[in-house]
Write an enzyme that holds these catalytic residues in place. Structure first.
Site, PDB file in Angstrom:
ATOM      1  N   ALA A   1      47.492  44.756  50.188  1.00  0.00           N
ATOM      2  CA  ALA A   1      47.545  45.824  50.475  1.00  0.00           C
ATOM      3  C   ALA A   1      46.237  46.106  51.409  1.00  0.00           C
ATOM      4  CB  ALA A   1      47.336  45.744  48.711  1.00  0.00           C
TER       5      ALA A   1
ATOM      6  N   GLY B   1      42.618  49.852  50.985  1.00  0.00           N
ATOM      7  CA  GLY B   1      42.995  51.051  50.019  1.00  0.00           C
ATOM      8  C   GLY B   1      41.523  51.488  50.996  1.00  0.00           C
ATOM      9  N   GLY B   2      40.941  52.351  50.255  1.00  0.00           N
ATOM     10  CA  GLY B   2      40.193  53.521  50.813  1.00  0.00           C
ATOM     11  C   GLY B   2      38.631  52.640  51.142  1.00  0.00           C
TER      12      GLY B   2
ATOM     13  N   LYS C   1      40.138  39.379  48.098  1.00  0.00           N
ATOM     14  CA  LYS C   1      39.946  40.280  48.436  1.00  0.00           C
ATOM     15  C   LYS C   1      38.545  40.399  49.436  1.00  0.00           C
ATOM     16  CE  LYS C   1      38.158  44.411  46.028  1.00  0.00           C
ATOM     17  NZ  LYS C   1      37.904  44.363  44.058  1.00  0.00           N
TER      18      LYS C   1
ATOM     19  N   ASP D   1      39.364  50.513  32.620  1.00  0.00           N
ATOM     20  CA  ASP D   1      40.907  51.115  32.946  1.00  0.00           C
ATOM     21  C   ASP D   1      41.603  50.354  32.977  1.00  0.00           C
ATOM     22  OD1 ASP D   1      41.866  52.342  35.495  1.00  0.00           O
ATOM     23  OD2 ASP D   1      41.350  50.972  37.032  1.00  0.00           O
TER      24      ASP D   1
END
Length: 434
Positions: free
Chosen positions: A19, A21-22, A43, A149
């Site tokens: 994946a 993301g920004g 990550k 979250d």
């Protein structure tokens, strides 16, 4: 912080990008040491951010906090370091699906999520959260950790039958180096507690509110506080009475209905005090269900329901190592690709990816009108700290479909629901998931 450099990083062979993301990306990696071989999720920050002092501090702040949590129902962070490509975190790789996918699967088949499955997810997620809430610093001082979250995308259910909480990227904890700026919300709007939306001080009971939403959505088969018009979801969280689960789930015992009702109370004082209390009530309800239905094997159920997904994940893990993975920010994965993404990394991307409707990681809000690990993984890896992530694309789901037929035979036996402080049912379109 002292880094483990290229020696440690070179032990991990990149297989594929999971994946992006920004802010960062997650890749599936493999480690081999002689006859030993194991998969991990790694990550990293994007190249544009890896030398930014603020991003680096946040990255390792997250790692430091999450790395302290060691529990079977929390995704483990196993290694941390930095090499020529910048800092990285190595996390437990989980074969499985997020809770959001389980709801989507039921929606697509006009079915309900099995009661036992929803209860077990709730029990184990509550246990993982309790472990995080009770976390202490090495000195013994309570960290007062709040996840902030909790959402279906950050609750991973493995094909081994174990549920794990992940993504502590926006967690609040005493002693954290980075601080959230005043007037900035972090998390998914549709899962935030009222006090969080009002920028008030939050404690563990805010996570219980969020978990209550997840439980409701698993059992009801629909989004609870879906954002359909601007910040409509925020308004409803702040002012709409808690829903009556019994209105949409005929086989929900009165104790379960009342528990979800209390978890969704606007006032934290009216919620359960701890996640452990939540797990105990759910345990009692589950025992009654198992006594009447027999035990559901969660792992077997998921392996059958998501056989294609399991095969895709295992094919990815058998892929030959790639010498290099493309770098830099990318557009969010499409829903079809996300359907094939499962690992601790899934949650990682979500926390890194801004969601126009659900995430408010940098959006000021004006609220006034508004795979199983019972112990550290048995691998020769240095234990350190992990990250967190959430996925907006994972929340995109099936088209609206008619509700599954249900019986109301047990409704007559229900105890009256409270109405004074908010017992009304939330009337929103069924089978919708952002």
């Amino acid at each position: 912080m002292r880094w483990l450099r290229s020696r440690r990083a070179s032990a991990y062979e990149p297989l594929s990008e999971i994946a992006s993301g920004g802010v960062g990306r997650v890749e599936l990696v493999r480690r081999r040491e002689g006859s030993f071989e194991r998969l991990y999720a790694r990550k990293r920050l994007h190249d544009a951010h890896r030398d930014d002092a603020e991003f680096r501090t946040m990255f390792f702040d997250e790692a430091r906090i999450a790395g302290l949590v060691r529990h079977a129902n929390v995704v483990s962070v196993l290694d941390v370091g930095e090499d020529d490509e910048g800092p990285y975190l190595v996390m437990e790789y989980v074969e499985g699906v997020p809770a959001s996918a389980i709801v989507q699967h039921a929606i697509a088949r006009r079915a309900e999520v099995p009661l036992q499955l929803a209860l077990r997810i709730g029990i184990e997620a509550a246990r993982g959260l309790h472990a995080a809430h009770e976390l202490t610093a090495p000195s013994g001082e309570p960290l007062a950790l709040v996840h902030r979250d909790v959402s279906p995308q950050n609750i991973l259910v493995g094909f081994d039958g174990v549920t794990r909480v992940t993504d502590f990227g926006v967690a609040k904890a005493f002693g954290r180096t980075t601080r959230t700026a005043t007037g900035v919300l972090k998390g998914k709007l549709g899962y935030m507690a009222p006090e969080q939306l009002r920028f008030e001080e939050v404690d563990r009971r805010a996570d219980l509110f969020s978990l209550g939403i997840v439980l409701y959505e698993l059992l009801a088969g629909r989004r609870l506080y879906r954002n359909v018009d601007g910040h409509d979801g925020v308004r409803r969280i702040l002012h709409e009475p808690p829903p009556d689960l019994g209105e949409v789930r005929a086989d929900a015992a009165p104790e379960l209905v009342e528990l979800v009702f209390s978890m969704l109370a606007k006032d934290p004082a009216h919620r359960p005090r701890t996640a452990l209390e939540v797990s105990r009530v759910l345990d009692d309800v589950l025992a009654d269900v198992v006594g009447s239905e027999g035990r559901l094997d969660v792992g077997e159920h998921l392996r059958e329901a998501f056989a294609g997904e399991l095969q895709r994940q295992r094919e990815r893990s058998r892929a030959p190592a790639r010498a290099a993975l493309s770098r830099g920010p990318r557009a969010a994965l499409t829903a079809s690709v996300v359907a094939g993404v499962i690992a601790a990394a899934i949650s990682v991307w979500a926390s890194l990816t801004p969601d126009d409707e659900q995430r408010a990681e940098t959006t000021p809000i004006v609220p006034a009108a508004a795979a199983p690990v019972a112990a550290p993984a048995p691998v020769p890896v240095i234990e350190a700290a992990p990250p967190a992530v959430h996925d907006s694309a994972q929340a995109d789901v099936a088209e609206e479909a008619p509700a599954a037929p249900t019986t109301r035979s047990r409704r007559a036996a229900r105890t009256p629901r409270r109405t004074a402080s908010g017992a009304g049912s939330s009337k929103i379109p069924m089978w919708e998931w952002e």
